[in-house]
Design a protein around this motif. Structure first.
Motif, PDB file in Angstrom:
ATOM      1  N   SER A  68     -12.019   0.677   2.416  1.00 16.98           N
ATOM      2  CA  SER A  68     -12.927   0.702   1.275  1.00 16.98           C
ATOM      3  C   SER A  68     -12.938  -0.632   0.551  1.00 16.98           C
ATOM      4  CB  SER A  68     -12.510   1.815   0.309  1.00 16.98           C
ATOM      5  OG  SER A  68     -13.259   1.744  -0.895  1.00 16.98           O
ATOM      6  N   LEU A  69     -14.068  -0.959  -0.050  1.00 18.25           N
ATOM      7  CA  LEU A  69     -14.184  -2.181  -0.838  1.00 18.25           C
ATOM      8  C   LEU A  69     -13.905  -1.930  -2.313  1.00 18.25           C
ATOM      9  CD1 LEU A  69     -17.411  -3.747   0.732  1.00 18.25           C
ATOM     10  CD2 LEU A  69     -15.034  -4.266   1.266  1.00 18.25           C
ATOM     11  N   ASN A  70     -13.751  -0.658  -2.690  1.00 16.20           N
ATOM     12  CA  ASN A  70     -13.551  -0.294  -4.087  1.00 16.20           C
ATOM     13  C   ASN A  70     -12.067  -0.053  -4.371  1.00 16.20           C
ATOM     14  OD1 ASN A  70     -16.386  -0.278  -4.586  1.00 16.20           O
ATOM     15  ND2 ASN A  70     -16.502   1.749  -3.638  1.00 16.20           N
ATOM     16  N   VAL A  71     -11.560  -0.728  -5.385  1.00 13.99           N
ATOM     17  CA  VAL A  71     -10.152  -0.604  -5.758  1.00 13.99           C
ATOM     18  C   VAL A  71      -9.925   0.699  -6.504  1.00 13.99           C
ATOM     19  CG1 VAL A  71      -8.250  -1.664  -7.024  1.00 13.99           C
ATOM     20  CG2 VAL A  71      -9.966  -3.102  -5.907  1.00 13.99           C
ATOM     21  N   GLU A  72      -8.891   1.436  -6.116  1.00 13.57           N
ATOM     22  CA  GLU A  72      -8.573   2.690  -6.781  1.00 13.57           C
ATOM     23  C   GLU A  72      -7.684   2.446  -7.996  1.00 13.57           C
ATOM     24  OE1 GLU A  72      -6.971   5.281  -3.786  1.00 13.57           O
ATOM     25  OE2 GLU A  72      -8.954   5.658  -2.911  1.00 13.57           O
ATOM     26  N   VAL A  73      -7.322   3.528  -8.680  1.00 12.88           N
ATOM     27  CA  VAL A  73      -6.568   3.417  -9.926  1.00 12.88           C
ATOM     28  C   VAL A  73      -5.229   2.723  -9.722  1.00 12.88           C
ATOM     29  CG1 VAL A  73      -5.502   4.717 -11.812  1.00 12.88           C
ATOM     30  CG2 VAL A  73      -7.682   5.477 -10.838  1.00 12.88           C
ATOM     31  N   ASP A  74      -4.575   2.979  -8.583  1.00 11.43           N
ATOM     32  CA  ASP A  74      -3.263   2.388  -8.323  1.00 11.43           C
ATOM     33  C   ASP A  74      -3.348   0.967  -7.777  1.00 11.43           C
ATOM     34  OD1 ASP A  74      -4.260   2.902  -5.838  1.00 11.43           O
ATOM     35  OD2 ASP A  74      -2.572   4.106  -5.135  1.00 11.43           O
ATOM     36  N   ARG A 105      -4.824   0.071  -5.034  1.00 10.36           N
ATOM     37  CA  ARG A 105      -4.929   0.075  -3.573  1.00 10.36           C
ATOM     38  C   ARG A 105      -6.375   0.322  -3.132  1.00 10.36           C
ATOM     39  NH1 ARG A 105       0.446   1.306  -1.936  1.00 10.36           N
ATOM     40  NH2 ARG A 105       1.729  -0.017  -3.277  1.00 10.36           N
ATOM     41  N   LEU A 106      -6.618   0.076  -1.842  1.00  6.91           N
ATOM     42  CA  LEU A 106      -7.900   0.362  -1.219  1.00  6.91           C
ATOM     43  C   LEU A 106      -7.729   1.555  -0.288  1.00  6.91           C
ATOM     44  CD1 LEU A 106      -8.991  -3.280  -0.268  1.00  6.91           C
ATOM     45  CD2 LEU A 106      -9.619  -1.987  -2.311  1.00  6.91           C
ATOM     46  N   SER A 107      -8.632   2.513  -0.350  1.00  4.21           N
ATOM     47  CA  SER A 107      -8.516   3.687   0.512  1.00  4.21           C
ATOM     48  C   SER A 107      -8.879   3.320   1.950  1.00  4.21           C
ATOM     49  CB  SER A 107      -9.421   4.816   0.016  1.00  4.21           C
ATOM     50  OG  SER A 107     -10.784   4.425   0.070  1.00  4.21           O
ATOM     51  N   VAL A 108      -8.222   3.998   2.910  1.00  2.00           N
ATOM     52  CA  VAL A 108      -8.459   3.734   4.324  1.00  2.00           C
ATOM     53  C   VAL A 108      -8.753   5.043   5.045  1.00  2.00           C
ATOM     54  CG1 VAL A 108      -6.973   1.696   4.327  1.00  2.00           C
ATOM     55  CG2 VAL A 108      -6.005   3.919   4.897  1.00  2.00           C
ATOM     56  N   SER A 165       0.779  -1.945  10.029  1.00  2.00           N
ATOM     57  CA  SER A 165      -0.189  -2.965   9.615  1.00  2.00           C
ATOM     58  C   SER A 165      -0.535  -2.805   8.141  1.00  2.00           C
ATOM     59  CB  SER A 165      -1.458  -2.845  10.455  1.00  2.00           C
ATOM     60  OG  SER A 165      -1.177  -3.056  11.816  1.00  2.00           O
ATOM     61  N   LYS A 166      -0.502  -3.921   7.425  1.00  5.14           N
ATOM     62  CA  LYS A 166      -0.786  -3.903   5.992  1.00  5.14           C
ATOM     63  C   LYS A 166      -1.808  -4.981   5.654  1.00  5.14           C
ATOM     64  CE  LYS A 166       3.911  -2.307   5.238  1.00  5.14           C
ATOM     65  NZ  LYS A 166       4.309  -2.435   6.659  1.00  5.14           N
ATOM     66  N   PRO A 209       0.049  -6.198  -1.447  1.00  5.96           N
ATOM     67  CA  PRO A 209      -0.338  -5.276  -0.373  1.00  5.96           C
ATOM     68  C   PRO A 209      -1.303  -4.233  -0.933  1.00  5.96           C
ATOM     69  CG  PRO A 209       1.839  -4.706  -1.196  1.00  5.96           C
ATOM     70  CD  PRO A 209       1.398  -5.928  -1.965  1.00  5.96           C
ATOM     71  N   VAL A 210      -2.525  -4.214  -0.433  1.00  8.97           N
ATOM     72  CA  VAL A 210      -3.542  -3.322  -1.006  1.00  8.97           C
ATOM     73  C   VAL A 210      -3.877  -2.140  -0.101  1.00  8.97           C
ATOM     74  CG1 VAL A 210      -4.577  -5.109  -2.451  1.00  8.97           C
ATOM     75  CG2 VAL A 210      -5.396  -4.798  -0.111  1.00  8.97           C
ATOM     76  N   ALA A 211      -3.365  -2.126   1.129  1.00 11.91           N
ATOM     77  CA  ALA A 211      -3.633  -0.999   2.031  1.00 11.91           C
ATOM     78  C   ALA A 211      -2.654  -1.022   3.191  1.00 11.91           C
ATOM     79  CB  ALA A 211      -5.069  -1.046   2.548  1.00 11.91           C
ATOM     80  N   GLU A 212      -2.391   0.158   3.743  1.00  7.76           N
ATOM     81  CA  GLU A 212      -1.550   0.302   4.926  1.00  7.76           C
ATOM     82  C   GLU A 212      -2.344   1.092   5.960  1.00  7.76           C
ATOM     83  OE1 GLU A 212       3.066   1.420   6.003  1.00  7.76           O
ATOM     84  OE2 GLU A 212       2.106   2.410   4.281  1.00  7.76           O
TER      85      GLU A 212
END
Length: 324
Positions: free
Chosen positions: A259-265, A267-270, A201-202, A215-218
């Protein structure tokens, strides 16, 4: 004493509830779309108000168009095609359903269709058996036949796509139900596929600045990325600093925090916060309540379960209903 609300037609293969209008649509093996309405606003019983032949083959999925865009449904059929049907209302004529548009997907079969409301328009995501996703945008809110293809891509994180011969047997899409001002549209998608790259799931989000989907998270642990996905469900957010998403795979149901906060790469942390087990068969469908704290699941074992999170974030099974 139990009371029957309605009796479905013989050969019914799928149903879909319209929450805003208290209506039920059903599809049958002979390609008939039936719509049931409440007999009276204060009544708890329903009557069939229309039956329409929409296809020569079986209907396998029905999805209502969101409120505000008329009374319409998408019908996915066994041969992999899908069509949009809209209800006509005239004073002197009984309710009728007309074909708005019939979509073809070439050699690939359509597996799932879902609608999402963005700040600017209505969007439609279509997932097919080759692992590709098509995103359409409604160009005129008054005409459900006027769709434009906005994007087409495969459900992969890496730039290298899997083989075009990849085969998917099912797909599940869930839109983010509520987005704040300034936030782009987003949805989650998972497949049951022979390609591990496609399966997991992405979360896809629309990048307005570059006019593309990213794609911001897996939502899968490293050892679980090849597990077949049977269902996904994005919970309503009533003020949490994170999103909650349920994913059903061949190993069971997992609850994820996004997470609602975008990381450096970018992506969103899960974080996987719970694993729910109890069904003895494949999970067919999952639905959240309006608070996003109670999840209803149904499976091939004939049971419906209610799961609930307490204020500390601990998930427990609250009730089980067994169909006979």
């Amino acid at each position: 004493m139990e009371k029957s609300l309605l009796k479905l037609d013989k050969g019914t293969t799928c149903t879909s509830w319209n929450y805003s209008g208290d209506r039920l649509a059903s599809g049958s093996v002979d390609g008939t779309l039936a719509v049931f309405d409440s007999r009276h606003p204060a009544s708890s019983s329903f009557a069939c108000t229309s039956r329409t032949k929409v296809h020569e083959g079986s209907i396998v999925k029905i999805v209502w168009v969101p409120p505000g865009y008329g009374d319409a449904v998408a019908c996915v059929c066994e041969d992999g095609t899908f069509s949009l049907w809209e209800e006509l209302v005239e004073d002197s004529v009984p309710l009728q359903w007309k074909l708005c548009e019939r979509f073809k997907s070439g050699s690939a079969k359509v597996l799932d269709v879902q609608f999402g409301v963005s700040p600017s328009s209505l969007k439609m995501v279509v997932a097919s058996s080759n692992g590709y996703v098509k995103v359409y945008e409604l160009m005129n809110p008054m005409e459900l036949k006027n769709w434009q293809l906005q994007a087409e891509f495969q459900n992969v994180i890496d730039l290298v796509s899997p083989s075009s011969k990849a085969l998917c047997s099912s797909a599940s899409i869930s839109w983010n139900p509520l987005r704040g001002e300034g936030q782009g549209s987003s949805f989650i998608l998972g497949f049951s596929s022979d390609s591990p790259q496609l399966t997991s799931s992405k979360v896809w989000e629309y990048d307005q600045a570059h006019q593309r989907w990213l794609p911001v998270a897996e939502l899968a642990l490293p050892d679980d990325k090849g597990d077949w996905v049977y269902g996904v469900a994005w919970a309503p957010n009533i003020g949490r600093p994170y999103e909650v998403i349920a994913v059903a795979t061949e190993k069971g149901i997992s609850i994820w925090h996004l997470s609602l906060n975008v990381e450096v790469d970018g992506r969103l942390s899960v974080e996987k916060v719970a694993s729910l087990s109890g069904h003895e068969g494949e999970v067919w469908q999952m639905e959240w309540d309006m608070s996003g704290m109670t999840l209803a699941t149904t499976a091939s074992d004939g049971s419906v379960k209610l799961w609930q999170s307490n204020l500390k974030g601990s998930w427990q099974e609250q009730a089980t209903f067994v169909t006979t």
